[in-house]
Design a protein around this motif. Structure first.
Motif, PDB file in Angstrom:
ATOM      1  N   ASP A  87     -31.835  37.086 -36.254  1.00  0.00           N
ATOM      2  CA  ASP A  87     -30.863  38.166 -36.082  1.00  0.00           C
ATOM      3  C   ASP A  87     -29.694  37.776 -35.184  1.00  0.00           C
ATOM      4  OD1 ASP A  87     -32.474  39.720 -37.675  1.00  0.00           O
ATOM      5  OD2 ASP A  87     -33.396  40.801 -36.010  1.00  0.00           O
ATOM      6  N   GLN A  88     -29.846  36.733 -34.386  1.00  0.00           N
ATOM      7  CA  GLN A  88     -28.789  36.301 -33.472  1.00  0.00           C
ATOM      8  C   GLN A  88     -27.907  35.195 -34.054  1.00  0.00           C
ATOM      9  OE1 GLN A  88     -31.755  35.704 -30.217  1.00  0.00           O
ATOM     10  NE2 GLN A  88     -30.096  36.544 -28.958  1.00  0.00           N
ATOM     11  N   THR A  89     -28.163  34.807 -35.295  1.00  0.00           N
ATOM     12  CA  THR A  89     -27.405  33.706 -35.907  1.00  0.00           C
ATOM     13  C   THR A  89     -25.913  34.007 -35.963  1.00  0.00           C
ATOM     14  OG1 THR A  89     -29.326  33.038 -37.196  1.00  0.00           O
ATOM     15  CG2 THR A  89     -27.178  32.248 -37.956  1.00  0.00           C
ATOM     16  N   LEU A  90     -25.563  35.203 -36.415  1.00  0.00           N
ATOM     17  CA  LEU A  90     -24.156  35.574 -36.507  1.00  0.00           C
ATOM     18  C   LEU A  90     -23.491  35.507 -35.129  1.00  0.00           C
ATOM     19  CD1 LEU A  90     -22.193  36.545 -38.758  1.00  0.00           C
ATOM     20  CD2 LEU A  90     -22.670  38.867 -38.010  1.00  0.00           C
ATOM     21  N   GLU A  91     -24.152  36.048 -34.115  1.00  0.00           N
ATOM     22  CA  GLU A  91     -23.624  36.010 -32.752  1.00  0.00           C
ATOM     23  C   GLU A  91     -23.426  34.573 -32.287  1.00  0.00           C
ATOM     24  OE1 GLU A  91     -24.935  37.181 -28.163  1.00  0.00           O
ATOM     25  OE2 GLU A  91     -26.347  37.528 -29.800  1.00  0.00           O
ATOM     26  N   GLU A  92     -24.431  33.732 -32.520  1.00  0.00           N
ATOM     27  CA  GLU A  92     -24.364  32.325 -32.118  1.00  0.00           C
ATOM     28  C   GLU A  92     -23.163  31.626 -32.746  1.00  0.00           C
ATOM     29  OE1 GLU A  92     -27.199  28.386 -32.602  1.00  0.00           O
ATOM     30  OE2 GLU A  92     -26.800  29.669 -34.331  1.00  0.00           O
ATOM     31  N   LEU A  93     -23.023  31.761 -34.052  1.00  0.00           N
ATOM     32  CA  LEU A  93     -21.956  31.068 -34.764  1.00  0.00           C
ATOM     33  C   LEU A  93     -20.576  31.603 -34.374  1.00  0.00           C
ATOM     34  CD1 LEU A  93     -23.656  30.635 -38.250  1.00  0.00           C
ATOM     35  CD2 LEU A  93     -23.428  28.929 -36.438  1.00  0.00           C
ATOM     36  N   TYR A  94     -20.458  32.927 -34.189  1.00  0.00           N
ATOM     37  CA  TYR A  94     -19.195  33.506 -33.721  1.00  0.00           C
ATOM     38  C   TYR A  94     -18.820  32.958 -32.350  1.00  0.00           C
ATOM     39  CZ  TYR A  94     -18.776  37.284 -37.257  1.00  0.00           C
ATOM     40  OH  TYR A  94     -18.623  38.019 -38.401  1.00  0.00           O
TER      41      TYR A  94
END
Length: 177
Positions: A87-94
């Motif tokens: 669930d944190q992938t988007l946050e990480e990549l951003y």
């Protein structure tokens, strides 16, 4: 495929190389298939043959790219270790791309296969969104799910300060180990 004549494999492979070298963005297998009047699977085979001939072609979630070593020589790279939930992938990549940093790949250490590496090559929010959308649409798992969330990324930018700023934000978010 239309009723036009199919392009011969050698000509098709030369065209693929030419188009990739000239491209400013990734080209999908479907785009190549339309241009050459063959199936996408034939293009996948052509790409495999070209890779076997040491052509520096990389498959990304956005399509194929041709690695220009001259361009890459001017870039700084750093490998970072991260740990987070899917669930944190988007946050990480951003957090990374917002600093002008490209996420080149993701690596995990698998108990049976050893090191597994997948090219990601996302450089902006739109590419990140396309990557995450493709994962969801295909019901694929992130490689990090094989290792309880632990994974490595090769980060790439035109200055080391951009990479360091991204790392600072990843640490602050509790994502980077």
């Amino acid at each position: 495929m239309s009723d036009q004549t199919k392009m011969a494999s050698v000509s098709r492979q030369k065209l693929i190389i030419t188009l990739l070298k000239d491209a400013s963005s990734p080209i999908t297998g479907s785009e190549f298939a339309k241009k050459t009047n063959v199936s996408r699977q034939v293009i996948v085979q052509d790409i495999s043959i070209l890779k076997a001939k040491n052509e520096p072609i990389v498959a990304t979630s956005q399509g194929y790219i041709y690695l220009n070593s001259e361009k890459e020589d001017n870039l700084h790279q750093k490998v970072v270790v991260c740990n987070h939930s899917p669930d944190q992938t988007l946050e990480e990549l951003y957090l990374i791309v917002d600093h002008g940093v490209t996420v080149k790949d993701v690596k995990v250490e698998h108990a049976v296969y050893g090191d597994l590496t997948a090219s990601i090559r996302v450089s902006n929010r739109k590419e990140v969104e396309q990557f995450v959308k493709k994962i969801k649409e295909t019901k694929a798992s992130y490689l990090a799910s094989l290792t309880g969330g632990i994974h490595l990324h090769t980060l790439e930018a035109d200055s080391i300060s951009k990479i360091e700023a991204a790392c600072k934000d990843l640490k602050k978010a509790g994502i980077m180990i």
